[in-house]
Write a protein that holds these residues in place. Structure first.
Motif, PDB file in Angstrom:
ATOM      1  N   THR A   7     -24.474  11.013   8.842  1.00  0.00           N
ATOM      2  CA  THR A   7     -23.746  10.398   9.935  1.00  0.00           C
ATOM      3  C   THR A   7     -23.170  11.440  10.890  1.00  0.00           C
ATOM      4  N   LYS A  87     -27.748   9.161  22.569  1.00  0.00           N
ATOM      5  CA  LYS A  87     -26.537   8.471  22.139  1.00  0.00           C
ATOM      6  C   LYS A  87     -26.914   7.424  21.096  1.00  0.00           C
ATOM      7  N   LEU A  88     -25.938   7.042  20.283  1.00  0.00           N
ATOM      8  CA  LEU A  88     -26.163   6.082  19.212  1.00  0.00           C
ATOM      9  C   LEU A  88     -26.789   4.791  19.740  1.00  0.00           C
ATOM     10  N   ILE A  89     -26.295   4.258  20.825  1.00  0.00           N
ATOM     11  CA  ILE A  89     -26.819   2.996  21.360  1.00  0.00           C
ATOM     12  C   ILE A  89     -28.306   3.126  21.697  1.00  0.00           C
ATOM     13  N   LEU A  92     -30.288   3.224  18.490  1.00  0.00           N
ATOM     14  CA  LEU A  92     -30.395   1.890  17.909  1.00  0.00           C
ATOM     15  C   LEU A  92     -31.425   1.048  18.652  1.00  0.00           C
ATOM     16  N   ILE A 159     -27.640  -4.344  17.300  1.00  0.00           N
ATOM     17  CA  ILE A 159     -26.719  -3.294  17.744  1.00  0.00           C
ATOM     18  C   ILE A 159     -25.297  -3.598  17.282  1.00  0.00           C
ATOM     19  N   GLU A 160     -24.868  -4.838  17.466  1.00  0.00           N
ATOM     20  CA  GLU A 160     -23.513  -5.219  17.067  1.00  0.00           C
ATOM     21  C   GLU A 160     -23.303  -5.014  15.570  1.00  0.00           C
ATOM     22  N   GLN A 163     -23.131  -1.259  14.635  1.00  0.00           N
ATOM     23  CA  GLN A 163     -21.923  -0.582  15.085  1.00  0.00           C
ATOM     24  C   GLN A 163     -20.688  -1.000  14.297  1.00  0.00           C
ATOM     25  N   LYS A 164     -20.728  -2.172  13.654  1.00  0.00           N
ATOM     26  CA  LYS A 164     -19.557  -2.668  12.934  1.00  0.00           C
ATOM     27  C   LYS A 164     -19.540  -2.304  11.454  1.00  0.00           C
ATOM     28  N   LEU A 169     -25.471   0.415   9.518  1.00  0.00           N
ATOM     29  CA  LEU A 169     -25.891   1.518  10.379  1.00  0.00           C
ATOM     30  C   LEU A 169     -26.844   2.434   9.627  1.00  0.00           C
ATOM     31  N   ARG A 173     -30.619   2.494  11.250  1.00  0.00           N
ATOM     32  CA  ARG A 173     -30.989   3.699  11.997  1.00  0.00           C
ATOM     33  C   ARG A 173     -32.233   4.303  11.398  1.00  0.00           C
TER      34      ARG A 173
END
Length: 190
Positions: A7, A87-89, A92, A159-160, A163-164, A169, A173
């Motif tokens: 991570t 970036k993470l987004i 994803l 994505i939601e 991220q939560k 994740l 990923r």
């Protein structure tokens, strides 16, 4: 290849990325990178485990945006930038694209199972003590992510959910420890 990214990412220096681009132009003077060359860059050969072969093909196809069976320099640059500095987004969104085999914008249980099975085998190859069950992983992913219970996962749900929930994740990923691989590869290169 075959490692799961931690991570916390290490930073890859811009000059190292430029070196990777230089290698592309040296190894692919035609300006196109074919699947067999892509496999070679990542150290995947016909002797590699079946799951690594399957995974690298999924990754290659996800970067081949015009679907012509090769990566041109711009596709390659975009791929390197995403994997090493994205970036993470964005990562994803790319992971979702890899999962979405038919490209219809939603994930079925079968599509998720296919990728989870490959990734789980890679994890077991790297660490034989991994005892994750593909069915359980897929069931849990759908339970946590499929908010409207339509048996499909949309990009927004994907994505939601990622991220939560740290476990989600880690499962969703598809980073293959590219930064660690790149640094190790650079150290071996004269």
């Amino acid at each position: 290849m075959g490692q799961v990214q931690s991570t916390t990412d290490k930073e890859v220096a811009l000059q190292n990325i430029q070196e990777l681009y230089r290698k592309f132009t040296n190894e692919c003077p035609s300006g196109n990178l074919h699947l067999h060359e892509f496999k070679k860059i990542f150290g995947v050969s016909s002797n590699s485990p079946e799951e690594e072969l399957a995974f690298i093909e999924l990754v290659f196809r996800s970067f081949d945006t015009n679907k012509d069976g090769k990566l041109d320099f711009m596709e390659y640059v975009a791929a390197v930038n995403l994997v090493l500095r994205g970036k993470l987004i964005d990562k994803l969104k790319w992971s979702f694209k890899v999962y979405d085999k038919d490209g219809d914008g939603s994930l079925t249980n079968q599509e998720v199972r296919r990728v989870v099975k490959i990734v789980t085998k890679i994890k077991r190859h790297d660490d034989p003590n991994v005892e994750e069950d593909v069915e359980d992983i897929c069931d849990r992913i759908f339970e946590l992510v499929d908010k409207n219970k339509d048996s499909q996962i949309s990009l927004e749900e994907f994505i939601e959910g990622a991220q939560k929930d740290p476990w989600l994740l880690e499962q969703l990923r598809l980073d293959i420890a590219p930064t660690d691989w790149f640094i190790k590869h650079q150290e071996k290169t004269p």
